[in-house]
Design a protein around this motif. Sequence first.
Motif, short mmCIF file in Angstrom:
data_model
loop_
_atom_site.label_atom_id
_atom_site.label_comp_id
_atom_site.label_asym_id
_atom_site.label_seq_id
_atom_site.Cartn_x
_atom_site.Cartn_y
_atom_site.Cartn_z
N VAL A 270 0.83 -1.20 0.00
CA VAL A 270 0.00 0.00 0.00
C VAL A 270 0.87 1.26 0.00
CG1 VAL A 270 -1.63 1.36 1.36
CG2 VAL A 270 -2.01 -1.10 1.07
N THR A 271 1.92 1.23 0.84
CA THR A 271 2.83 2.38 0.93
C THR A 271 3.51 2.64 -0.41
OG1 THR A 271 3.24 1.89 3.25
CG2 THR A 271 4.83 3.33 2.14
N ALA A 272 3.96 1.55 -1.06
CA ALA A 272 4.63 1.67 -2.35
C ALA A 272 3.68 2.24 -3.38
CB ALA A 272 5.16 0.31 -2.80
N CYS A 273 2.42 1.77 -3.35
CA CYS A 273 1.42 2.24 -4.30
C CYS A 273 1.15 3.72 -4.10
CB CYS A 273 0.13 1.43 -4.14
SG CYS A 273 -1.14 1.86 -5.35
N ALA A 274 1.00 4.13 -2.84
CA ALA A 274 0.74 5.54 -2.52
C ALA A 274 1.90 6.40 -2.97
CB ALA A 274 0.51 5.70 -1.03
N SER A 275 3.13 5.90 -2.77
CA SER A 275 4.31 6.65 -3.16
C SER A 275 4.35 6.85 -4.67
CB SER A 275 5.57 5.92 -2.69
OG SER A 275 6.72 6.59 -3.15
N SER A 276 3.99 5.81 -5.44
CA SER A 276 4.08 5.89 -6.88
C SER A 276 3.04 6.83 -7.46
CB SER A 276 3.91 4.50 -7.51
OG SER A 276 2.59 4.03 -7.30
N SER A 277 1.96 7.11 -6.72
CA SER A 277 0.92 7.98 -7.24
C SER A 277 0.99 9.39 -6.66
CB SER A 277 -0.47 7.40 -6.92
OG SER A 277 -0.68 7.37 -5.51
N SER A 278 2.06 9.69 -5.95
CA SER A 278 2.15 10.99 -5.28
C SER A 278 2.55 12.11 -6.22
CB SER A 278 3.16 10.92 -4.12
OG SER A 278 4.46 10.68 -4.63
N SER A 279 2.94 11.77 -7.44
CA SER A 279 3.25 12.81 -8.41
C SER A 279 2.68 12.42 -9.75
CB SER A 279 4.77 13.01 -8.52
OG SER A 279 5.38 11.82 -8.98
N SER A 280 2.46 13.43 -10.59
CA SER A 280 1.91 13.14 -11.91
C SER A 280 2.80 13.74 -12.98
CB SER A 280 0.49 13.72 -12.01
OG SER A 280 0.51 15.11 -11.78
N SER A 281 2.67 13.27 -14.19
CA SER A 281 3.50 13.75 -15.28
C SER A 281 2.96 15.08 -15.78
CB SER A 281 3.49 12.73 -16.42
OG SER A 281 2.17 12.51 -16.87
N ASN A 282 3.69 15.70 -16.76
CA ASN A 282 3.30 16.95 -17.39
C ASN A 282 3.20 18.11 -16.40
OD1 ASN A 282 2.97 15.58 -19.86
ND2 ASN A 282 0.93 14.93 -19.25
N GLY A 283 3.95 18.05 -15.31
CA GLY A 283 3.95 19.16 -14.37
C GLY A 283 2.68 19.25 -13.55
N GLY A 284 1.87 18.21 -13.53
CA GLY A 284 0.61 18.25 -12.81
C GLY A 284 0.81 18.21 -11.31
N ALA A 285 -0.22 18.66 -10.59
CA ALA A 285 -0.16 18.65 -9.13
C ALA A 285 -0.11 17.24 -8.60
CB ALA A 285 -1.39 19.37 -8.57
N ALA A 286 0.61 17.06 -7.52
CA ALA A 286 0.71 15.75 -6.90
C ALA A 286 -0.66 15.32 -6.39
CB ALA A 286 1.69 15.82 -5.73
N SER A 287 -0.91 14.01 -6.42
CA SER A 287 -2.18 13.47 -5.95
C SER A 287 -2.38 13.85 -4.48
CB SER A 287 -2.18 11.95 -6.11
OG SER A 287 -3.37 11.40 -5.60
N GLY A 288 -3.53 14.42 -4.19
CA GLY A 288 -3.81 14.83 -2.83
C GLY A 288 -3.31 16.23 -2.52
N LYS A 289 -2.52 16.83 -3.41
CA LYS A 289 -1.99 18.17 -3.21
C LYS A 289 -2.80 19.14 -4.07
CE LYS A 289 2.08 20.93 -4.55
NZ LYS A 289 1.43 21.59 -5.69
N LYS A 290 -3.23 20.22 -3.48
CA LYS A 290 -4.02 21.19 -4.21
C LYS A 290 -3.16 21.88 -5.27
CE LYS A 290 -7.53 24.72 -3.29
NZ LYS A 290 -8.12 25.59 -2.25
N ALA A 291 -3.69 21.98 -6.49
CA ALA A 291 -2.96 22.62 -7.57
C ALA A 291 -2.65 24.08 -7.23
CB ALA A 291 -3.77 22.55 -8.85
N LYS A 292 -1.48 24.55 -7.66
CA LYS A 292 -1.07 25.92 -7.36
C LYS A 292 -0.43 26.57 -8.58
CE LYS A 292 1.54 28.72 -4.04
NZ LYS A 292 2.43 28.71 -2.86
N VAL A 293 -0.83 27.81 -8.84
CA VAL A 293 -0.31 28.55 -9.99
C VAL A 293 0.34 29.84 -9.50
CG1 VAL A 293 -0.91 29.70 -12.16
CG2 VAL A 293 -2.17 27.65 -11.45
N GLY A 294 1.53 30.13 -10.04
CA GLY A 294 2.21 31.38 -9.73
C GLY A 294 2.14 32.32 -10.92
#
Length: 366
Positions: free
Chosen positions: A19-43
């Motif tokens: 479960v931990t490994a699975c959660a770790s692998s989904s904590s970031s997304s490609s194309n500069g997208g916001a990490a799973s569970g992290k609110k998107a942020k724009v500067g």
Amino acid sequence: MSKRLLAATSVAVLLLTAVTACASSSSSSSNGGAASGKKAKVGVILPDSKSSVRWETADRTYLTAAFKAAGVDYDIQNAEGDKQAFQTIADQMITSGVDVLITVNLDSGTGKAVLDKAKAQGVATIDYDRLTLGGSAQYYVSFDNTEVGKLQGQGLSKCLGDLGAKNPVVAELNGSPTDNNATLFAGGYNSVLDPKYASGEYAKGPNQSVPDWDNAQAGTIFEQMFTSAPNIAGVLAANDGLANSAIAVLRKNHRNGQVPVTGQDATVQGLQNILAGDQCMTVYKAVKKEADAAAALAIDLAHGTKGKGTSTVHDPVGNREVPAVLLTPVAIFKDSVRDVVTDGYVAKSELCTGTYAALCTAVGIN
């Protein structure tokens, strides 16, 4: 420990690891997208508040509304014309974890350094209003800036024609030499004026660029222009701020209203100058549409979705085609000032004050 308990414990450990490994692998997304569970942020980094009031009164307002409506975090700051501050703000935003960085460069060199740093950190980038030559922005959102210049050239020609000017001497007060937009504007209006110079219909007068779009410098420059060529009959000023600086000089010499002056940005001051007869025209760029287009792209990128451009623009320094969203500018003359108010870009209460109240009524702003 019993064998049964030991086996159960081993299975639990294995499940927790998986479960931990699975959660770790989904904590970031490609194309500069916001990490799973992290609110998107724009500067967003705006350039200044001196060259044009639009950056604070319009762009900041519309971008803020768009990000709030989408439920994304945002950080909008203004570099106030300071290149070092521009870079410092960018560093802070990247460090803070923005997923997308929208920038209005102060010059292409500084802009490129910031864009390249953002790219290296996996942050998606958008050039807003100004293209960064040689840069690495993934998208460019602006108006058709060559068309802006054409509208200015055509507008000045119309106003000179309305006055019945014969072989008028035309002065050109260009924007900042470090702003690619200023180059595009000049390309547009010179495509209209150069043939008239060549044919002798118009006489080419003083022609100078204004560093950093600085209105105070513009006043000094135009004072020198007018001293060297007091017979100036028309002024191609690249925006409303520069136009107002030229008008101040013309007013001091009792020539305001007699010499057509162009502008751009449809600022309150520019529109009031038009109502008063001191400015010939301005170019209205519906900033809300520009801000909404940039925000929509940024929000898609922040969520890991590839955005879409409606066209491309060529970066001659980077020798690449940049996906772009280009919007259509509109020429505004005295009889169409009300269109800017109707569109909600300028408030009647702000425009039609004091002596301008009667002038507003005269052009149908009720």
